[in-house]
Design a protein around this motif. Structure first.
Motif, PDB file in Angstrom:
ATOM      1  N   GLY A  58     -10.683  -8.757   3.410  1.00 28.04           N
ATOM      2  CA  GLY A  58     -11.054  -7.485   4.042  1.00 28.04           C
ATOM      3  C   GLY A  58      -9.858  -6.812   4.704  1.00 28.04           C
ATOM      4  O   GLY A  58      -9.685  -5.588   4.609  1.00 28.04           O
ATOM      5  N   ILE A  59      -9.025  -7.611   5.368  1.00 24.85           N
ATOM      6  CA  ILE A  59      -7.819  -7.056   5.992  1.00 24.85           C
ATOM      7  C   ILE A  59      -6.883  -6.494   4.931  1.00 24.85           C
ATOM      8  O   ILE A  59      -6.364  -5.376   5.065  1.00 24.85           O
ATOM      9  CB  ILE A  59      -7.112  -8.132   6.847  1.00 24.85           C
ATOM     10  CG1 ILE A  59      -7.959  -8.479   8.071  1.00 24.85           C
ATOM     11  CG2 ILE A  59      -5.721  -7.668   7.279  1.00 24.85           C
ATOM     12  CD1 ILE A  59      -7.468  -9.698   8.834  1.00 24.85           C
ATOM     13  N   LEU A  60      -6.659  -7.250   3.863  1.00 19.59           N
ATOM     14  CA  LEU A  60      -5.772  -6.775   2.786  1.00 19.59           C
ATOM     15  C   LEU A  60      -6.329  -5.538   2.094  1.00 19.59           C
ATOM     16  O   LEU A  60      -5.581  -4.606   1.771  1.00 19.59           O
ATOM     17  CB  LEU A  60      -5.532  -7.891   1.770  1.00 19.59           C
ATOM     18  CG  LEU A  60      -4.636  -9.032   2.237  1.00 19.59           C
ATOM     19  CD1 LEU A  60      -4.569 -10.113   1.165  1.00 19.59           C
ATOM     20  CD2 LEU A  60      -3.254  -8.530   2.578  1.00 19.59           C
ATOM     21  N   ALA A  61      -7.644  -5.508   1.881  1.00 15.82           N
ATOM     22  CA  ALA A  61      -8.251  -4.331   1.253  1.00 15.82           C
ATOM     23  C   ALA A  61      -8.101  -3.108   2.157  1.00 15.82           C
ATOM     24  O   ALA A  61      -7.791  -2.007   1.683  1.00 15.82           O
ATOM     25  CB  ALA A  61      -9.729  -4.599   0.953  1.00 15.82           C
ATOM     26  N   GLY A  62      -8.292  -3.292   3.445  1.00 12.70           N
ATOM     27  CA  GLY A  62      -8.121  -2.182   4.391  1.00 12.70           C
ATOM     28  C   GLY A  62      -6.694  -1.664   4.417  1.00 12.70           C
ATOM     29  O   GLY A  62      -6.457  -0.450   4.437  1.00 12.70           O
ATOM     30  N   LEU A  63      -5.727  -2.569   4.401  1.00 12.68           N
ATOM     31  CA  LEU A  63      -4.324  -2.155   4.358  1.00 12.68           C
ATOM     32  C   LEU A  63      -4.020  -1.399   3.070  1.00 12.68           C
ATOM     33  O   LEU A  63      -3.340  -0.366   3.081  1.00 12.68           O
ATOM     34  CB  LEU A  63      -3.405  -3.370   4.484  1.00 12.68           C
ATOM     35  CG  LEU A  63      -3.269  -3.958   5.875  1.00 12.68           C
ATOM     36  CD1 LEU A  63      -2.500  -5.278   5.824  1.00 12.68           C
ATOM     37  CD2 LEU A  63      -2.571  -2.992   6.794  1.00 12.68           C
ATOM     38  N   GLY A  64      -4.506  -1.913   1.964  1.00  9.99           N
ATOM     39  CA  GLY A  64      -4.259  -1.248   0.678  1.00  9.99           C
ATOM     40  C   GLY A  64      -4.867   0.147   0.636  1.00  9.99           C
ATOM     41  O   GLY A  64      -4.215   1.107   0.207  1.00  9.99           O
ATOM     42  N   ILE A  65      -6.094   0.269   1.079  1.00 10.55           N
ATOM     43  CA  ILE A  65      -6.745   1.580   1.102  1.00 10.55           C
ATOM     44  C   ILE A  65      -5.993   2.526   2.037  1.00 10.55           C
ATOM     45  O   ILE A  65      -5.786   3.703   1.722  1.00 10.55           O
ATOM     46  CB  ILE A  65      -8.229   1.443   1.512  1.00 10.55           C
ATOM     47  CG1 ILE A  65      -9.007   0.747   0.406  1.00 10.55           C
ATOM     48  CG2 ILE A  65      -8.843   2.792   1.836  1.00 10.55           C
ATOM     49  CD1 ILE A  65     -10.399   0.314   0.804  1.00 10.55           C
ATOM     50  N   GLY A  66      -5.539   2.027   3.171  1.00 10.85           N
ATOM     51  CA  GLY A  66      -4.787   2.850   4.114  1.00 10.85           C
ATOM     52  C   GLY A  66      -3.464   3.334   3.529  1.00 10.85           C
ATOM     53  O   GLY A  66      -3.083   4.495   3.691  1.00 10.85           O
TER      54      GLY A  66
END
Length: 120
Positions: A58-66
């Protein structure tokens, strides 16, 4: 000194991530769809993972989307920068062309700008 602080920060971050991972080893089940919708569509895909994997994903997905969001948001700034670079190149070429052209010897404005003092 700055390198030492960076290494210290990364070491502390690693320790914190290991602590979070070791505290969240319990398996959780992830469903692709809510149970009612999965029953209607006949797609009951689920996977069982440790909780820390879900948290880190979830953290990695959030960073990628950001990062992708920011890249799209800044596209107008990159386009403006390219336009300004192109315009600056054109102006440089024009200035060099004007410098190489022959000047009229009787031009009073150029004589004043160059400081000849011939028209004073």
């Amino acid at each position: 000194m700055l390198r030492f602080l960076r290494i210290l920060f990364l070491a502390l971050l690693g320790i914190v991530l290991l602590a979070v991972a070791s505290a969240n080893l319990a398996p959780v089940t992830l469903h692709a769809l809510p149970k009612d919708m999965a029953a209607v569509l006949g797609l009951d895909y689920q996977i069982e993972l440790p909780l820390f994997v879900v948290i880190f994903a979830g953290i990695l997905a959030g960073l990628g989307i950001g990062f992708i969001w920011e890249w799209f948001r800044e596209a107008k700034h990159r386009a403006a920068l390219a336009d300004h670079k192109r315009e600056a190149g054109q102006l440089r070429r024009e200035v060099s062309k004007l410098r190489t052209e022959s000047r009229k010897p009787n031009d009073e404005v150029l004589a004043l700008l160059e400081g000849d003092g011939a028209t004073r």
